[in-house]
Write a protein that holds these residues in place. Structure first.
Motif, PDB file in Angstrom:
ATOM      1  N   ASN A  71       0.827  -1.199   0.000  1.00 29.63           N
ATOM      2  CA  ASN A  71       0.000   0.000   0.000  1.00 29.63           C
ATOM      3  C   ASN A  71       0.867   1.258   0.000  1.00 29.63           C
ATOM      4  O   ASN A  71       0.528   2.260  -0.635  1.00 29.63           O
ATOM      5  CB  ASN A  71      -0.905  -0.003   1.239  1.00 29.63           C
ATOM      6  N   ALA A  72       1.986   1.198   0.702  1.00 30.50           N
ATOM      7  CA  ALA A  72       2.893   2.349   0.741  1.00 30.50           C
ATOM      8  C   ALA A  72       3.665   2.494  -0.568  1.00 30.50           C
ATOM      9  O   ALA A  72       3.884   3.611  -1.050  1.00 30.50           O
ATOM     10  CB  ALA A  72       3.862   2.204   1.913  1.00 30.50           C
ATOM     11  N   VAL A  73       4.075   1.366  -1.149  1.00 31.22           N
ATOM     12  CA  VAL A  73       4.848   1.404  -2.392  1.00 31.22           C
ATOM     13  C   VAL A  73       4.032   1.996  -3.539  1.00 31.22           C
ATOM     14  O   VAL A  73       4.579   2.646  -4.429  1.00 31.22           O
ATOM     15  CB  VAL A  73       5.342  -0.016  -2.743  1.00 31.22           C
ATOM     16  N   ILE A  74       2.698   1.794  -3.506  1.00 33.75           N
ATOM     17  CA  ILE A  74       1.831   2.331  -4.562  1.00 33.75           C
ATOM     18  C   ILE A  74       1.999   3.847  -4.680  1.00 33.75           C
ATOM     19  O   ILE A  74       1.951   4.409  -5.775  1.00 33.75           O
ATOM     20  CB  ILE A  74       0.355   1.991  -4.265  1.00 33.75           C
ATOM     21  N   ASP A  75       2.224   4.505  -3.536  1.00 40.17           N
ATOM     22  CA  ASP A  75       2.349   5.966  -3.550  1.00 40.17           C
ATOM     23  C   ASP A  75       3.756   6.437  -3.881  1.00 40.17           C
ATOM     24  O   ASP A  75       4.002   7.648  -3.950  1.00 40.17           O
ATOM     25  CB  ASP A  75       1.944   6.538  -2.189  1.00 40.17           C
ATOM     26  N   LEU A  76       4.681   5.513  -4.082  1.00 41.48           N
ATOM     27  CA  LEU A  76       6.076   5.899  -4.330  1.00 41.48           C
ATOM     28  C   LEU A  76       6.241   6.827  -5.529  1.00 41.48           C
ATOM     29  O   LEU A  76       6.986   7.816  -5.456  1.00 41.48           O
ATOM     30  CB  LEU A  76       6.932   4.648  -4.503  1.00 41.48           C
ATOM     31  N   PRO A  77       5.570   6.567  -6.669  1.00 46.02           N
ATOM     32  CA  PRO A  77       5.719   7.499  -7.802  1.00 46.02           C
ATOM     33  C   PRO A  77       5.258   8.913  -7.495  1.00 46.02           C
ATOM     34  O   PRO A  77       5.709   9.868  -8.146  1.00 46.02           O
ATOM     35  CB  PRO A  77       4.832   6.865  -8.889  1.00 46.02           C
ATOM     36  N   PHE A  78       4.346   9.087  -6.514  1.00 42.29           N
ATOM     37  CA  PHE A  78       3.926  10.427  -6.128  1.00 42.29           C
ATOM     38  C   PHE A  78       5.064  11.175  -5.425  1.00 42.29           C
ATOM     39  O   PHE A  78       5.264  12.371  -5.636  1.00 42.29           O
ATOM     40  CB  PHE A  78       2.724  10.370  -5.179  1.00 42.29           C
ATOM     41  N   ALA A  79       5.794  10.452  -4.574  1.00 46.01           N
ATOM     42  CA  ALA A  79       6.819  11.086  -3.752  1.00 46.01           C
ATOM     43  C   ALA A  79       8.182  11.115  -4.415  1.00 46.01           C
ATOM     44  O   ALA A  79       9.003  11.991  -4.126  1.00 46.01           O
ATOM     45  CB  ALA A  79       6.920  10.358  -2.405  1.00 46.01           C
ATOM     46  N   LEU A  80       8.441  10.170  -5.302  1.00 50.12           N
ATOM     47  CA  LEU A  80       9.762  10.044  -5.919  1.00 50.12           C
ATOM     48  C   LEU A  80       9.952  11.111  -6.994  1.00 50.12           C
ATOM     49  O   LEU A  80       9.100  11.261  -7.878  1.00 50.12           O
ATOM     50  CB  LEU A  80       9.899   8.653  -6.539  1.00 50.12           C
ATOM     51  N   PRO A  81      11.036  11.871  -6.953  1.00 48.44           N
ATOM     52  CA  PRO A  81      11.319  12.816  -8.056  1.00 48.44           C
ATOM     53  C   PRO A  81      11.355  12.069  -9.380  1.00 48.44           C
ATOM     54  O   PRO A  81      11.963  10.995  -9.472  1.00 48.44           O
ATOM     55  CB  PRO A  81      12.691  13.379  -7.684  1.00 48.44           C
ATOM     56  N   THR A  82      10.713  12.626 -10.393  1.00 51.60           N
ATOM     57  CA  THR A  82      10.569  11.870 -11.635  1.00 51.60           C
ATOM     58  C   THR A  82      11.899  11.584 -12.311  1.00 51.60           C
ATOM     59  O   THR A  82      12.045  10.567 -12.984  1.00 51.60           O
ATOM     60  CB  THR A  82       9.645  12.625 -12.608  1.00 51.60           C
ATOM     61  N   ILE A  83      12.885  12.460 -12.135  1.00 49.90           N
ATOM     62  CA  ILE A  83      14.197  12.194 -12.725  1.00 49.90           C
ATOM     63  C   ILE A  83      14.840  10.986 -12.050  1.00 49.90           C
ATOM     64  O   ILE A  83      15.559  10.206 -12.690  1.00 49.90           O
ATOM     65  CB  ILE A  83      15.108  13.436 -12.625  1.00 49.90           C
ATOM     66  N   VAL A  84      14.572  10.808 -10.753  1.00 51.51           N
ATOM     67  CA  VAL A  84      15.064   9.631 -10.040  1.00 51.51           C
ATOM     68  C   VAL A  84      14.355   8.385 -10.555  1.00 51.51           C
ATOM     69  O   VAL A  84      14.966   7.318 -10.701  1.00 51.51           O
ATOM     70  CB  VAL A  84      14.865   9.792  -8.523  1.00 51.51           C
ATOM     71  N   ALA A  85      13.065   8.522 -10.840  1.00 46.84           N
ATOM     72  CA  ALA A  85      12.321   7.396 -11.415  1.00 46.84           C
ATOM     73  C   ALA A  85      12.915   7.000 -12.764  1.00 46.84           C
ATOM     74  O   ALA A  85      13.065   5.808 -13.060  1.00 46.84           O
ATOM     75  CB  ALA A  85      10.853   7.776 -11.579  1.00 46.84           C
ATOM     76  N   GLY A  86      13.263   7.986 -13.579  1.00 48.32           N
ATOM     77  CA  GLY A  86      13.876   7.696 -14.872  1.00 48.32           C
ATOM     78  C   GLY A  86      15.214   6.993 -14.714  1.00 48.32           C
ATOM     79  O   GLY A  86      15.529   6.040 -15.442  1.00 48.32           O
ATOM     80  N   LEU A  87      16.015   7.445 -13.745  1.00 44.22           N
ATOM     81  CA  LEU A  87      17.315   6.819 -13.496  1.00 44.22           C
ATOM     82  C   LEU A  87      17.137   5.386 -12.999  1.00 44.22           C
ATOM     83  O   LEU A  87      17.873   4.472 -13.406  1.00 44.22           O
ATOM     84  CB  LEU A  87      18.099   7.644 -12.474  1.00 44.22           C
ATOM     85  N   THR A  88      16.131   5.182 -12.143  1.00 45.85           N
ATOM     86  CA  THR A  88      15.854   3.838 -11.630  1.00 45.85           C
ATOM     87  C   THR A  88      15.420   2.902 -12.749  1.00 45.85           C
ATOM     88  O   THR A  88      15.880   1.752 -12.839  1.00 45.85           O
ATOM     89  CB  THR A  88      14.756   3.902 -10.555  1.00 45.85           C
ATOM     90  N   LEU A  89      14.546   3.382 -13.610  1.00 45.90           N
ATOM     91  CA  LEU A  89      14.079   2.564 -14.730  1.00 45.90           C
ATOM     92  C   LEU A  89      15.218   2.262 -15.706  1.00 45.90           C
ATOM     93  O   LEU A  89      15.284   1.160 -16.261  1.00 45.90           O
ATOM     94  CB  LEU A  89      12.937   3.284 -15.450  1.00 45.90           C
ATOM     95  N   LEU A  90      16.100   3.225 -15.893  1.00 44.50           N
ATOM     96  CA  LEU A  90      17.246   2.999 -16.784  1.00 44.50           C
ATOM     97  C   LEU A  90      18.167   1.925 -16.203  1.00 44.50           C
ATOM     98  O   LEU A  90      18.693   1.076 -16.930  1.00 44.50           O
ATOM     99  CB  LEU A  90      18.010   4.296 -16.995  1.00 44.50           C
ATOM    100  N   ALA A  91      18.344   1.953 -14.881  1.00 48.80           N
ATOM    101  CA  ALA A  91      19.183   0.943 -14.240  1.00 48.80           C
ATOM    102  C   ALA A  91      18.535  -0.433 -14.311  1.00 48.80           C
ATOM    103  O   ALA A  91      19.227  -1.455 -14.439  1.00 48.80           O
ATOM    104  CB  ALA A  91      19.430   1.328 -12.780  1.00 48.80           C
ATOM    105  N   LEU A  92      17.210  -0.475 -14.261  1.00 45.71           N
ATOM    106  CA  LEU A  92      16.513  -1.759 -14.257  1.00 45.71           C
ATOM    107  C   LEU A  92      16.319  -2.325 -15.649  1.00 45.71           C
ATOM    108  O   LEU A  92      16.443  -3.543 -15.859  1.00 45.71           O
ATOM    109  CB  LEU A  92      15.146  -1.592 -13.576  1.00 45.71           C
TER     110      LEU A  92
END
Length: 243
Positions: A71-92
């Motif tokens: 339930n907490a992880v679902i909200d992660l994209p709201f709190a995570l800076p989108t550039i960090v999300a892009g970097l995470t997706l690139l790493a994955l």
């Protein structure tokens, strides 16, 4: 807070006159970027309409270990800076992917990035509706011999549909303007993986603020039109509640 920035963008887009505005938005690269953003945003919103509804259903109706964590992880994209999300997706999903999946700099990568940042919108709009749904009507239908599919389609879906539509509208609007999650993993290749938001950013960096503003106005118009259309559908689907 809202009207003045929008008016400023519209004013900047009109500095070159009608011919300048039309020339900017009808340029082949701009058309390609807008088409890519709209089509992939629609795809991401529709996929998350299903995945988000299923996720909300599991969180509301099922009990399992780690439920609070999910339930907490679902909200992660709201709190995570989108550039960090892009970097995470690139790493994955990049060249050094730990799971052996390399889709970096492809349209598939754009879809995955938009799915990531828009999933919470559907989950969080459907979840409260499911929590408030009267389950006695479901039990009554089952006692009369209705199967689970019939119960869902006849009782649950009509009640949660306004929430699903709201989530889809918000997800689409977010996806059309997303840049942080895309700027790294998409590769920004013109006519291939360049989204409209990245196109606008690149033109601002090159000093073409008028052209960037013109495309931004088109993006705003598309998002506003979708929100109005979804709002109309919600009005139609809830008309029985106002009768």
């Amino acid at each position: 807070m809202v009207a003045l920035p929008l008016a400023a963008v519209a004013s900047t887009s009109a500095e070159g006159g009608w011919s300048g505005w039309w020339g900017a938005v009808s340029a082949p690269e701009a058309v390609s970027a807008l088409r890519l953003s709209v089509l992939i945003s629609i795809a991401a919103a529709l996929v998350n309409a299903v995945l988000g509804t299923v996720t909300a259903w599991v969180l509301v109706r099922d009990d399992f270990r780690g439920k609070s964590l999910v339930n907490a992880v679902i909200d992660l994209p709201f709190a995570l800076p989108t550039i960090v999300a892009g970097l995470t997706l690139l790493a994955l999903y990049g060249p050094k992917s730990p799971v052996g999946i390399n889709v970096a700099f492809t349209r598939t990568a754009i879809v995955l990035a938009l799915l990531f940042v828009t999933l919470p919108f559907v989950v969080r709009t459907v979840q409260p509706v499911l929590l408030e749904l009267d389950r006695e009507s479901e039990e009554a239908a089952r006692s009369l011999g209705a199967g689970e599919l019939r119960v869902f389609s006849s009782i649950v879906l009509p009640n949660i549909l306004p929430g699903v539509l709201s989530g889809v509208a918000l997800a689409f609007a977010r996806a059309v303007g997303e840049i942080g999650a895309l700027v790294l993993i998409s590769g920004n290749l013109p006519f291939k993986t360049e989204a409209a938001s990245v196109f606008v950013f690149n033109h601002i960096q090159s000093g073409d603020q008028t052209g960037a503003a013109a495309v931004a106005v088109v993006m705003l118009a598309i998002s506003f039109a979708v929100l109005l259309a979804i709002g109309g559908l919600r009005f139609l689907t809830t008309r029985h509640e106002r009768a």
